[in-house]
Design a protein around this motif. Structure first.
Motif, PDB file in Angstrom:
ATOM      1  N   ILE A  11     -12.865  34.584  -1.445  1.00  0.00           N
ATOM      2  CA  ILE A  11     -11.773  35.484  -1.824  1.00  0.00           C
ATOM      3  C   ILE A  11     -11.859  35.816  -3.313  1.00  0.00           C
ATOM      4  CG2 ILE A  11      -9.256  35.638  -2.087  1.00  0.00           C
ATOM      5  CD1 ILE A  11      -9.024  34.009   0.521  1.00  0.00           C
ATOM      6  N   LEU A  12     -12.099  34.801  -4.141  1.00  0.00           N
ATOM      7  CA  LEU A  12     -12.217  35.038  -5.592  1.00  0.00           C
ATOM      8  C   LEU A  12     -13.396  35.959  -5.895  1.00  0.00           C
ATOM      9  CD1 LEU A  12     -11.463  31.435  -6.935  1.00  0.00           C
ATOM     10  CD2 LEU A  12     -10.000  33.461  -7.131  1.00  0.00           C
ATOM     11  N   ALA A  13     -14.510  35.768  -5.187  1.00  0.00           N
ATOM     12  CA  ALA A  13     -15.670  36.629  -5.393  1.00  0.00           C
ATOM     13  C   ALA A  13     -15.337  38.067  -5.014  1.00  0.00           C
ATOM     14  CB  ALA A  13     -16.844  36.115  -4.564  1.00  0.00           C
ATOM     15  N   ASP A  14     -14.595  38.235  -3.911  1.00  0.00           N
ATOM     16  CA  ASP A  14     -14.228  39.590  -3.477  1.00  0.00           C
ATOM     17  C   ASP A  14     -13.286  40.263  -4.477  1.00  0.00           C
ATOM     18  OD1 ASP A  14     -15.794  39.479  -1.251  1.00  0.00           O
ATOM     19  OD2 ASP A  14     -14.176  39.114   0.177  1.00  0.00           O
ATOM     20  N   ILE A  15     -12.360  39.490  -5.056  1.00  0.00           N
ATOM     21  CA  ILE A  15     -11.455  40.056  -6.058  1.00  0.00           C
ATOM     22  C   ILE A  15     -12.248  40.641  -7.218  1.00  0.00           C
ATOM     23  CG2 ILE A  15      -9.714  39.448  -7.804  1.00  0.00           C
ATOM     24  CD1 ILE A  15      -8.586  37.426  -5.735  1.00  0.00           C
ATOM     25  N   ILE A  16     -13.242  39.905  -7.665  1.00  0.00           N
ATOM     26  CA  ILE A  16     -14.086  40.384  -8.762  1.00  0.00           C
ATOM     27  C   ILE A  16     -14.872  41.629  -8.345  1.00  0.00           C
ATOM     28  CG2 ILE A  16     -16.071  39.807 -10.225  1.00  0.00           C
ATOM     29  CD1 ILE A  16     -15.058  36.855 -10.092  1.00  0.00           C
ATOM     30  N   LEU A  17     -15.475  41.575  -7.167  1.00  0.00           N
ATOM     31  CA  LEU A  17     -16.343  42.674  -6.721  1.00  0.00           C
ATOM     32  C   LEU A  17     -15.556  43.950  -6.412  1.00  0.00           C
ATOM     33  CD1 LEU A  17     -18.808  40.686  -4.400  1.00  0.00           C
ATOM     34  CD2 LEU A  17     -19.217  41.516  -6.725  1.00  0.00           C
ATOM     35  N   ILE A  18     -14.343  43.797  -5.863  1.00  0.00           N
ATOM     36  CA  ILE A  18     -13.504  44.972  -5.558  1.00  0.00           C
ATOM     37  C   ILE A  18     -13.209  45.744  -6.856  1.00  0.00           C
ATOM     38  CG2 ILE A  18     -11.149  45.658  -4.901  1.00  0.00           C
ATOM     39  CD1 ILE A  18     -11.335  43.329  -2.778  1.00  0.00           C
ATOM     40  N   ASN A  19     -12.813  45.022  -7.888  1.00  0.00           N
ATOM     41  CA  ASN A  19     -12.479  45.671  -9.163  1.00  0.00           C
ATOM     42  C   ASN A  19     -13.730  46.171  -9.886  1.00  0.00           C
ATOM     43  OD1 ASN A  19      -9.392  45.296  -9.676  1.00  0.00           O
ATOM     44  ND2 ASN A  19     -10.085  43.330  -8.830  1.00  0.00           N
ATOM     45  N   LEU A  20     -14.824  45.408  -9.742  1.00  0.00           N
ATOM     46  CA  LEU A  20     -16.081  45.843 -10.353  1.00  0.00           C
ATOM     47  C   LEU A  20     -16.548  47.156  -9.738  1.00  0.00           C
ATOM     48  CD1 LEU A  20     -18.463  45.304 -12.263  1.00  0.00           C
ATOM     49  CD2 LEU A  20     -19.518  43.940 -10.407  1.00  0.00           C
ATOM     50  N   ALA A  21     -16.335  47.297  -8.407  1.00  0.00           N
ATOM     51  CA  ALA A  21     -16.751  48.517  -7.713  1.00  0.00           C
ATOM     52  C   ALA A  21     -16.036  49.746  -8.280  1.00  0.00           C
ATOM     53  CB  ALA A  21     -16.475  48.388  -6.217  1.00  0.00           C
ATOM     54  N   TYR A  22     -14.726  49.638  -8.574  1.00  0.00           N
ATOM     55  CA  TYR A  22     -13.988  50.781  -9.123  1.00  0.00           C
ATOM     56  C   TYR A  22     -14.406  51.095 -10.552  1.00  0.00           C
ATOM     57  CZ  TYR A  22     -10.823  52.124  -5.426  1.00  0.00           C
ATOM     58  OH  TYR A  22     -10.299  52.647  -4.258  1.00  0.00           O
ATOM     59  N   ILE A  23     -14.604  50.046 -11.360  1.00  0.00           N
ATOM     60  CA  ILE A  23     -15.027  50.271 -12.750  1.00  0.00           C
ATOM     61  C   ILE A  23     -16.393  50.953 -12.787  1.00  0.00           C
ATOM     62  CG2 ILE A  23     -15.705  49.091 -14.881  1.00  0.00           C
ATOM     63  CD1 ILE A  23     -13.497  47.009 -14.188  1.00  0.00           C
TER      64      ILE A  23
END
Length: 628
Positions: A11-23
């Protein structure tokens, strides 16, 4: 590594990747992180980031993306990721439009593609790059080297299974296949190095520790031939069962088993006439005596499959009866099953059961069968085998049982021990009573069954596990062998053929030398006979014969329509004479000596001889033949 990573870490990895994808989407859209447009949209995104993240994680959770074991991921899991990512981004777009927080449309497309790459890439890295295996390569523990026989679909699945179960510390290093077109090809990273003629060389070249035979479509004869070659390698042998054993058709590590002696014998599957069998078992009340034993329990398993109206298990040993009861309840939930405890010696108990249950068919498998034990307790063999059978047979006539099938043994032919002699008397009871009853009485005679309670195979395996010695009673002793399911199939088939009075004799194949059997089992376990595991000759036991026979001289033999079942003609039908002899035997049970008892049995069974006399003649004849 995947097993150690908790749900929270994903879940923590997904939180990072979700926001990284938008940036990254903004960066790609506006070319630089310091452009005016980029700097204008990022604060706007950050205001909604927590909502976007929570919505996506919730949808990922709904799609079980935090429960899946990703190192086993397949196309199904890939489609699941695509669906979750597309749906989550659709929900985010709807949410942003509702809040009138609009981004350039290309941002949504790029973010979706980046989600697929980052979210999906993280998960499929466990399968594609074998992350757990990379860590395992630094493990100092040496792996077993595996050679696989067969270069088909099963082999590919076996290789994958070994790689997915790194805890087994096994590494496939070579494949053998007789198809020359496959030589030199690579399956899941493992090379096909030759045909069966190359097994010995390949085992040495690749330092193979274990061989797995993965040809479920092969005939038993082919498997037997391959095993004969593999036995010379000193490798541990395992096998993937044939398709007929893989009921669910799935290949897994759990299905791979040790090669056993039935594979070595190379006997093909029995063909039975299902229609003929069903006609006398389906919708009938069937009783199995000794139903908890090796043969009795297999009878119950196979009978249950034919849909009897009721299956009655009768046994004196409650633990074994309880085990088969639980097994049948799990396997056949609709089976009308009754388990009754009692002894065939107790005529009152038998009468109570037959009067109440009124079975249509009885399979009589209850007996004392251990030769050396019965030599020391002949009275018990006589009470149980002879008079127990007499009780059951007489009551079957009284209560109108349609068919009575008794399990006999090759030891009843020219017996050299009290167990065999009592079973011969049982055959005489069956044949003589048949002539005076409407019940069809038959006996089915066969040799040793592999893996039954007290048989030599479990004993040898235990001795090998303990490091030896493996004990053989005589270098020249031979026996006939058959698997338990095979024997029982033929017993049920013989019952379908019965007209009454027959002794059915099963084709046991070629006799097996027990010394060779011991050596085979040692080699199959990956050891060398008399090098790693010693073999000790202990001498013949009381009542033991060097070889067994399946037919009395006077019986003759006739064929049936089944190529593995034969009929010996009746040789004794004088029921009244037999009853007089049994009355004398019963009187001696109360007041006679053991010697008088044995002598009376010899009167009833004229072919009953001392084993020293029979074995001595065999050895003398053998020595004469060798001299000539």
């Amino acid at each position: 590594m995947e097993n150690k990573m908790s749900k929270m870490k994903f879940i923590l990895a997904d939180i990072i990747l979700i926001n990284l994808a938008y940036i990254l989407a903004f960066y790609i859209r506006f070319d630089t992180m310091i452009s005016r447009q980029f700097l204008a949209y990022i604060p706007k995104y950050l205001e909604n980031a927590i909502y976007i993240t929570l919505m996506k994680v919730a949808i990922f959770y709904y799609f079980d993306m935090y429960k899946t074991m990703w190192k086993y991921a397949s196309i199904t899991e890939l489609l699941n990721i695509v669906a979750a990512v597309v749906l989550s981004n659709t929900v985010v777009i709807s949410f942003l439009f509702a809040r009138q927080e609009n981004f350039p449309r290309s941002i949504y497309v790029i973010a979706t593609l980046l989600d697929l790459a980052l979210i999906g890439g993280l998960r499929f890295s466990f399968r594609t790059f074998k992350i757990d295996e990379l860590f395992n390569k630094f493990d100092s523990v040496e792996k077993k080297k595996i050679m696989i026989i067969g270069a088909g679909d099963a082999a590919a699945l076996v290789i994958r299974e070994f790689r997915n179960h790194v805890q087994l510390r096994s590494e496939p290093v070579a494949i053998i296949d007789d198809n020359k077109n496959k030589h030199g090809k690579i399956i899941n990273g493992v090379k096909v190095v030759g045909g069966r003629e190359d097994i010995l060389e390949a085992a040495e070249k690749y330092n193979v520790d274990e061989i797995v035979i993965a040809i479920p479509s092969a005939s038993r004869k082919d498997i037997s031939d391959i095993i004969e070659i593999c036995k010379q390698t000193r490798c541990k042998l395992k096998i993937l069962p044939g398709y007929y054993e893989l009921i669910d058709g799935k290949v897994s590590i759990k299905k791979i088993r040790d090669v056993d002696i039935s594979d070595v014998l190379g006997r093909e599957e029995i063909k039975t006439d299902l229609g003929q069998i069903s006609s006398y078992i389906a919708n009938k009340s069937v009783m199995v005596t000794g139903g908890g034993g090796s043969i009795g329990s297999e009878l119950c398993r196979q009978i249950a499959a034919y849909g009897p109206k009721e299956l009655i298990i009768f046994d004196i040993y409650e633990n074994s009866a309880y085990d088969i009861q639980n097994e049948l309840k799990r396997t056949y939930s609709n089976l009308n099953l009754k388990v009754l405890i009692g002894s065939i010696r107790d005529k009152d108990r038998l009468e109570e059961i037959l009067k109440e249950e009124k079975p249509d068919v009885i399979f009589h498998a209850a007996a004392h069968k251990h030769v050396p034990l019965m030599e020391d307790s002949p009275k018990e063999a006589i009470k149980n085998n002879i008079f127990g059978t007499l009780n059951l047979a007489q009551l079957s006539d009284k209560y109108g049982v349609e068919k009575f099938v008794m399990i006999s043994t090759d030891k009843a032919v020219n017996p050299t021990n009290i167990m065999g002699a009592t079973k011969r008397v049982c055959e005489m009871i069956i044949q003589s009573l048949n002539a005076n009853s409407s019940t069809e009485y038959v006996a089915v005679r066969f040799g040793n069954v592999l893996g039954s309670n007290g048989s030599v195979i479990p004993l040898f395996k235990k001795q090998i596990e303990e490091g030896g010695p493996v004990t053989v009673t005589h270098e020249d002793i031979i026996r006939y062998f058959m698997t338990i399911p095979e024997a029982v199939q033929l017993v049920i088939q013989a019952g379908a053929m019965a007209n009454g009075g027959e002794i059915f004799i099963l084709d046991m194949g070629e006799p097996v030398k027990i010394m060779d059997l011991a050596k085979d089992l040692i080699r199959l376990s990956g050891f060398e006979p008399d090098v790693d595991i010693p073999i000790k000759v202990t001498g013949l036991r009381p009542g033991e014969k060097l070889y067994e026979e399946l037919l009395l001289d006077e019986e003759g033999i006739s064929n049936t329509k089944h190529d593995k079942i034969f009929i010996g003609k009746p040789t004794f039908t004088d029921y009244s004479l037999l009853l007089k002899s049994l009355d004398n035997l019963e009187a001696l049970l109360k007041d006679g000596t053991q010697e008088e008892l044995i002598n009376q049995v010899k009167v009833i069974v004229p072919t009953y001889k001392d084993n020293e006399e029979v074995n001595g003649k065999i050895i003398r004849d053998s020595e004469k033949s060798a001299c000539n």
